[in-house]
Design an enzyme around this catalytic site. Structure first.
Site, PDB file in Angstrom:
ATOM      1  N   THR A  45       0.936  -1.276   0.142  1.00  0.00           N
ATOM      2  CA  THR A  45       0.012  -0.190   0.041  1.00  0.00           C
ATOM      3  C   THR A  45       0.798   1.182  -0.068  1.00  0.00           C
ATOM      4  OG1 THR A  45      -1.866  -1.140   0.855  1.00  0.00           O
ATOM      5  CG2 THR A  45      -1.724   1.141   1.389  1.00  0.00           C
ATOM      6  N   SER A  79       1.918  -7.833  -1.061  1.00  0.00           N
ATOM      7  CA  SER A  79       2.687  -8.934  -0.143  1.00  0.00           C
ATOM      8  C   SER A  79       2.243 -10.135  -0.049  1.00  0.00           C
ATOM      9  CB  SER A  79       2.911  -8.313   1.151  1.00  0.00           C
ATOM     10  OG  SER A  79       1.503  -8.531   1.962  1.00  0.00           O
ATOM     11  N   THR A 107       1.847  -4.420   4.013  1.00  0.00           N
ATOM     12  CA  THR A 107       1.520  -4.867   5.472  1.00  0.00           C
ATOM     13  C   THR A 107       0.746  -6.340   5.746  1.00  0.00           C
ATOM     14  OG1 THR A 107      -0.621  -3.697   5.743  1.00  0.00           O
ATOM     15  CG2 THR A 107       1.163  -2.283   6.192  1.00  0.00           C
TER      16      THR A 107
HETATM   17  C1  SIN Z   1      -0.270  -5.641   0.811  1.00  0.00           C
HETATM   18  O1  SIN Z   1       0.018  -6.103   1.861  1.00  0.00           O
HETATM   19  O2  SIN Z   1       0.575  -5.831  -0.373  1.00  0.00           O
HETATM   20  C2  SIN Z   1      -1.272  -4.649   0.520  1.00  0.00           C
HETATM   21  C3  SIN Z   1      -1.690  -4.143   1.840  1.00  0.00           C
HETATM   22  C4  SIN Z   1      -0.939  -3.196   2.545  1.00  0.00           C
HETATM   23  O3  SIN Z   1       0.175  -2.914   2.243  1.00  0.00           O
HETATM   24  O4  SIN Z   1      -1.177  -2.746   3.511  1.00  0.00           O
END
Ligand code: SIN
Length: 336
Positions: free
Chosen positions: A17, A64, A97
């Site tokens: 994100t 992720s 995250t």
């Molecule tokens: C991710 O984990 O790539 C998307 C969500 C985030 O980064 O909060």
């Protein structure tokens, strides 16, 4: 500060994100994920050049949840390569995250240096009102440049807090204070660019990890089973048939392994057989971990202590890459 006295910090960007574009200034969800390049990200933070000598690279650009074992070993090898050089005093990794705690724990086991490795991300996309990404990145760079971060193992820096990779848990699916360390607490804070630690991790990590520098071509298969009232053994049998070498049970309460699955392990030990995969008892409960109280007569049932199911799965895969001996696996779960 002149360049001579500045720490050399390398940003290794992976997506998430923090690298996502909001649809409007008030739209915090449904954004274009993992599209902002590392160059565009640091261009928004010229203040970094006042405090460190900053350089950056894009190792991959993906959400992720799409990160693979291959990506993780590639990232770990690159981090170790960078940290081995005098040209790098510390690393910041930007990351989604959703699985940040997994990557952080993986690196905590495999990084082979006491230099700081700090992972950060964002809960809100770039350019939305009150985005958290830029301040999280700035704080992470402060953290990586701090002498106090030396020897702390891999840490997550989010929302002004510093958390050990081992203990950090994503605790909210949308709030900016998403990361917490519910059982043992945070290690420190970053406040107005000042990095303060109160605690130091004692469990094995980085330079004291027996997995530091490990590069395994293929990791053993481990499956996580979520315990529910009335669960049958259909998924357990499917995991065994798929060739899994280990199971992590997201157990009830103090790591209860319910019904037919628990019975299979009791029956195995009563029959003096050795056919089932090692089973790590973790818990679906958010905090408290599990004790060593229930071994159910079978040495292959091993407590995860306070590792949650997804971190226990990572440690079990590393353990199984080295040994099938339950006593050794138990030892590893006691030390990491
Ligand atoms: C991710 O984990 O790539 C998307 C969500 C985030 O980064 O909060």
């Amino acid at each position: 500060m002149d360049n001579q006295n500045k720490k050399k910090i390398r940003l290794v960007a992976t997506g998430g994100t923090i690298a996502s574009q909001a649809r409007s200034r008030v739209s915090t969800e449904g954004y274009q994920a993992s599209v902002i390049s590392v160059e565009d990200l640091i261009a928004e933070l010229p203040e970094l050049n006042d405090i460190v000598e900053m350089s950056a690279e894009q190792i991959f650009l993906k959400p992720s949840s799409a990160i693979t074992d291959e990506d993780l070993f590639h990232l770990s090898a690159r981090v170790n390569e960078l940290l081995a050089s005098d040209e790098c005093d510390g690393i910041v990794i930007t990351h989604g995250t959703d699985t940040m705690e997994e990557t952080a724990f993986f690196l905590n086991l495999t990084v082979n240096s006491p230099k700081p490795v700090v992972i950060t991300g964002a809960m809100r996309p770039a350019h939305v009102i009150s985005t958290d990404g830029l301040l999280n990145l700035y704080n992470a760079v402060c953290c990586a440049a701090s002498d106090a971060s030396h020897g702390m193992g891999v840490v997550i820096s989010m929302n002004d807090l510093i958390l050990s990779a081992r203990d950090a848990v994503k605790f909210s699916s949308f709030k900016t204070d998403a990361f917490q360390a519910p059982l043992y607490g945070v290690l420190g804070t970053v406040r107005n660019a000042n990095v303060t630690y109160c605690y130091k991790p004692l469990m094995r990590h980085t330079t004291t990890s027996e997995f530091a520098g490990a590069q395994y071509g293929k990791m053993p298969r481990v499956d996580v089973l979520y315990m529910l009232q009335g669960i049958d053994d259909m998924l357990f049998k499917a995991a065994c048939e798929a060739g899994c070498k280990g199971i992590v049970s997201a157990g009830s309460g103090n790591g209860g392994v319910i019904g037919a699955i628990g019975k299979a392990y009791r029956d195995e030990s009563e029959a003096g057989k050795d056919e089932l995969p090692v089973l790590i008892r973790s818990t679906r409960v958010a905090t408290g971990g599990v004790s060593d109280a229930y071994r159910m007569g079978n040495p292959k049932i091993i407590p995860s202590h306070d590792l949650n199911p997804h971190k226990a799965a990572i440690l079990l895969r590393f353990a199984l890459a080295k040994t099938n001996d339950p006593a050794e696996i138990k030892r590893i779960f006691e030390q990491y």
